[in-house]
Design a protein around this motif. Structure first.
Motif, short mmCIF file in Angstrom:
data_model
loop_
_atom_site.label_atom_id
_atom_site.label_comp_id
_atom_site.label_asym_id
_atom_site.label_seq_id
_atom_site.Cartn_x
_atom_site.Cartn_y
_atom_site.Cartn_z
N VAL A 5 18.21 -28.78 8.13
CA VAL A 5 19.38 -29.80 7.68
C VAL A 5 20.52 -30.19 8.75
N PHE A 6 20.91 -31.30 8.62
CA PHE A 6 21.91 -31.75 9.40
C PHE A 6 23.02 -32.06 8.47
N VAL A 7 22.72 -32.80 7.44
CA VAL A 7 23.59 -33.16 6.33
C VAL A 7 22.67 -33.01 5.07
N CYS A 8 22.86 -32.52 3.92
CA CYS A 8 22.21 -32.61 2.62
C CYS A 8 23.04 -32.54 1.43
N GLU A 9 23.34 -33.72 0.82
CA GLU A 9 24.15 -33.89 -0.23
C GLU A 9 22.92 -34.08 -1.39
N PHE A 10 22.98 -33.27 -2.34
CA PHE A 10 22.01 -33.23 -3.26
C PHE A 10 22.50 -32.93 -4.80
N GLU A 11 21.81 -33.35 -5.78
CA GLU A 11 21.97 -33.01 -7.22
C GLU A 11 20.95 -32.41 -7.77
N ILE A 12 21.10 -31.45 -8.72
CA ILE A 12 20.06 -30.76 -9.18
C ILE A 12 20.33 -31.13 -10.72
N ILE A 13 19.40 -31.45 -11.43
CA ILE A 13 19.58 -31.81 -12.86
C ILE A 13 18.84 -30.71 -13.37
N GLU A 14 19.49 -29.45 -13.99
CA GLU A 14 19.05 -28.44 -14.75
C GLU A 14 18.45 -28.88 -16.05
N PHE A 15 17.41 -28.12 -16.38
CA PHE A 15 16.92 -28.27 -17.86
C PHE A 15 17.21 -27.29 -18.65
N ASP A 16 17.35 -27.73 -19.94
CA ASP A 16 17.55 -26.64 -20.78
C ASP A 16 16.35 -26.27 -21.85
N GLY A 17 16.39 -25.21 -22.47
CA GLY A 17 15.56 -24.88 -23.58
C GLY A 17 14.60 -23.77 -23.30
N GLU A 18 13.61 -23.47 -24.01
CA GLU A 18 12.92 -22.35 -23.73
C GLU A 18 11.70 -22.42 -22.83
N LYS A 19 11.31 -23.86 -22.79
CA LYS A 19 9.92 -24.10 -21.98
C LYS A 19 10.28 -23.74 -20.65
N GLN A 20 9.29 -23.20 -19.97
CA GLN A 20 9.52 -22.78 -18.40
C GLN A 20 8.14 -23.18 -17.59
N TYR A 21 8.35 -24.09 -16.75
CA TYR A 21 7.09 -24.22 -15.87
C TYR A 21 7.06 -23.16 -14.93
N ILE A 22 5.68 -22.79 -15.06
CA ILE A 22 5.44 -21.73 -13.97
C ILE A 22 4.02 -22.39 -13.28
#
Ligand code: ZN
Length: 145
Positions: A114-131
């Protein structure tokens, strides 16, 4: 037929910047692990001083990759967050522009700096978990259920 079909609600949006010189995948993993983010989507813009990107050969079922040791703009960072082997796993793709304005891209591998990395992480809610688990049909670690 759709193999995986779930509806997720958004929990919250995280926004941040990775430090100069950090490995892109390590930086995102560290951020997600510290914040307890185990599912979501990732996007970002910025620049790299080196990129290691690959593509998956569907016949040979293996990744081929190349290191581009040059500065490039991150036109689009796109990916997701799930779990693999009990740890946070970020699957990330990059579209990069070179100094001659041509564009390359692919699947992000370790040693993308990385030199520059501006990011957004959209966190999901709920019981379901992707594995992620090994998928025999593709040879990839995919969401199985
Ligand atoms: Zn990929």
């Amino acid at each position: 037929m759709i193999r995986i079909d779930n509806t997720m609600n958004m929990k919250q949006v995280h926004q941040g910047r990775l430090p100069v010189g950090v490995d892109l995948l390590e930086g995102l993993k560290e951020y997600c692990t510290e914040k307890g983010i185990t599912k979501g989507m990732v996007r970002g813009i910025g620049a790299v001083s080196q990129a290691h990107i690959g593509y998956y050969d569907q016949v040979k079922q293996t990744y081929f990759s190349k290191v581009f040791a040059e500065e490039m703009e991150i036109l689009s960072l796109k990916g997701n967050v799930s779990l693999k082997d009990g740890e946070v796993f970020n699957h990330v793709h990059l579209t990069l522009s070179r100094t001659d304005y041509s564009v390359i891209g692919g699947h992000v591998m370790p040693d993308t700096t990385v030199f520059v990395c501006e990011f957004e992480i959209i966190e999901f809610d709920g019981e379901k978990q992707y594995i992620r688990e090994f998928d025999k049909e593709t040879g990839l670690g995919l969401w199985i259920k």
